[in-house]
Enzyme design. Structure first.
Site, PDB file in Angstrom:
ATOM      1  N   THR A 164       0.859  -1.187   0.000  1.00 52.57           N
ATOM      2  CA  THR A 164       0.000   0.000   0.000  1.00 52.57           C
ATOM      3  C   THR A 164       0.894   1.235   0.000  1.00 52.57           C
ATOM      4  O   THR A 164       2.083   1.153  -0.307  1.00 52.57           O
ATOM      5  CB  THR A 164      -0.988  -0.051   1.200  1.00 52.57           C
ATOM      6  OG1 THR A 164      -1.920   1.019   1.090  1.00 52.57           O
ATOM      7  CG2 THR A 164      -0.281   0.037   2.538  1.00 52.57           C
ATOM      8  N   ASN A 165       0.342   2.405   0.282  1.00 55.18           N
ATOM      9  CA  ASN A 165       1.141   3.633   0.320  1.00 55.18           C
ATOM     10  C   ASN A 165       0.573   4.555   1.396  1.00 55.18           C
ATOM     11  O   ASN A 165      -0.407   4.231   2.039  1.00 55.18           O
ATOM     12  CB  ASN A 165       1.169   4.304  -1.062  1.00 55.18           C
ATOM     13  CG  ASN A 165      -0.216   4.706  -1.530  1.00 55.18           C
ATOM     14  OD1 ASN A 165      -0.847   5.580  -0.954  1.00 55.18           O
ATOM     15  ND2 ASN A 165      -0.718   4.046  -2.570  1.00 55.18           N
TER      16      ASN A 165
END
Ligand code: C5P
Length: 218
Positions: free
Chosen positions: A29-30
């Protein structure tokens, strides 16, 4: 928000990161917080629009009066957005969509195999949601976001043309993920204009005003 510059309009917004599963307990993810997208969705609602917000995994409350659809992966976001897009007047893509996902999601947790060699995770490219919406036969007015580490204006202008969209908004700040403030660069066919540093709430309102104006002249 007076006057209600988006009264009678339908606005679709993507926000937040995506989560690309590797196995049942891990994923990629980020750091997108979703704040900019949620602020824009709220500002559009306050300007009289009917708003649909498609959100990746974020910990933000749903602004009053809008329809929220929660998704995890880029593919899920794409599959939620595409059937809805043509029924909207405006599509604002603020989500930080993962460019790649693991080619296969392992059904069981990947275990160390004792050799000391890490597993190789093959990646495949995710669909570009914004470009797909812009390619619809009768697309909504499409607005993209660009986060670049250098040459923001040149990259944003190139990205706008590549994706076939009328307006792109660049993040001028260094790292804006999770922050409450941002500085934006509006880039369209006519040129570019900076929106000075302000809260994401305030920037949301200004962007809504800019978008409403461009819709009028569409
Ligand atoms: O190509 P890049 O990711 O830099 O473009 C950013 C813009 O495109 C953002 O508006 C983002 O929401 C959108 N995007 C998308 N689907 C992707 C990648 C980016 O909608 N797979």
């Amino acid at each position: 928000f007076e006057p209600k510059v988006l009264a009678g309009r339908r606005v679709l917004v993507t926000a937040g990161p995506t989560f690309e599963a590797i196995d049942p307990v891990r994923g990629i993810t980020n750091h997108s917080s979703g704040k900019m997208g949620f602020a824009l969705a709220q500002a559009a609602r306050e300007a009289g629009a009917e708003v649909t917000l498609v959100a990746g995994p974020v910990s933000l409350a749903t602004p009053r009066g809008l329809t929220r659809i929660d998704v995890d992966s880029a593919q899920q976001m794409h599959d939620a957005v595409l059937p809805l897009a043509a029924a909207h007047d405006v599509f604002i893509a603020t989500a930080a969509v993962a460019d790649w996902r693991p080619a296969a999601v392992q059904t069981q947790k990947i275990k160390k195999d004792g050799t000391g060699r890490p597993p190789a995770i093959e990646m495949v490219e995710n669909p570009d949601i914004l470009a797909a919406v812009a390619r619809l036969p009768v697309p909504p007015y499409c607005v993209g976001f660009a986060a670049e580490s250098h040459d923001l204006l040149a990259h944003a202008q190139a990205k706008r043309q590549r994706k076939g969209i009328p307006l792109i908004v660049g993040n001028l700040g260094p790292a804006t993920f999770g922050q409450d403030d941002n500085t934006l660069l509006l880039v369209d066919e006519a040129g570019h204009r900076e929106i000075p540093t302000a809260s994401k709430r305030q920037l949301g309102r200004e962007l809504v005003r800019e978008i409403a104006e461009r819709l009028q002249h569409r």
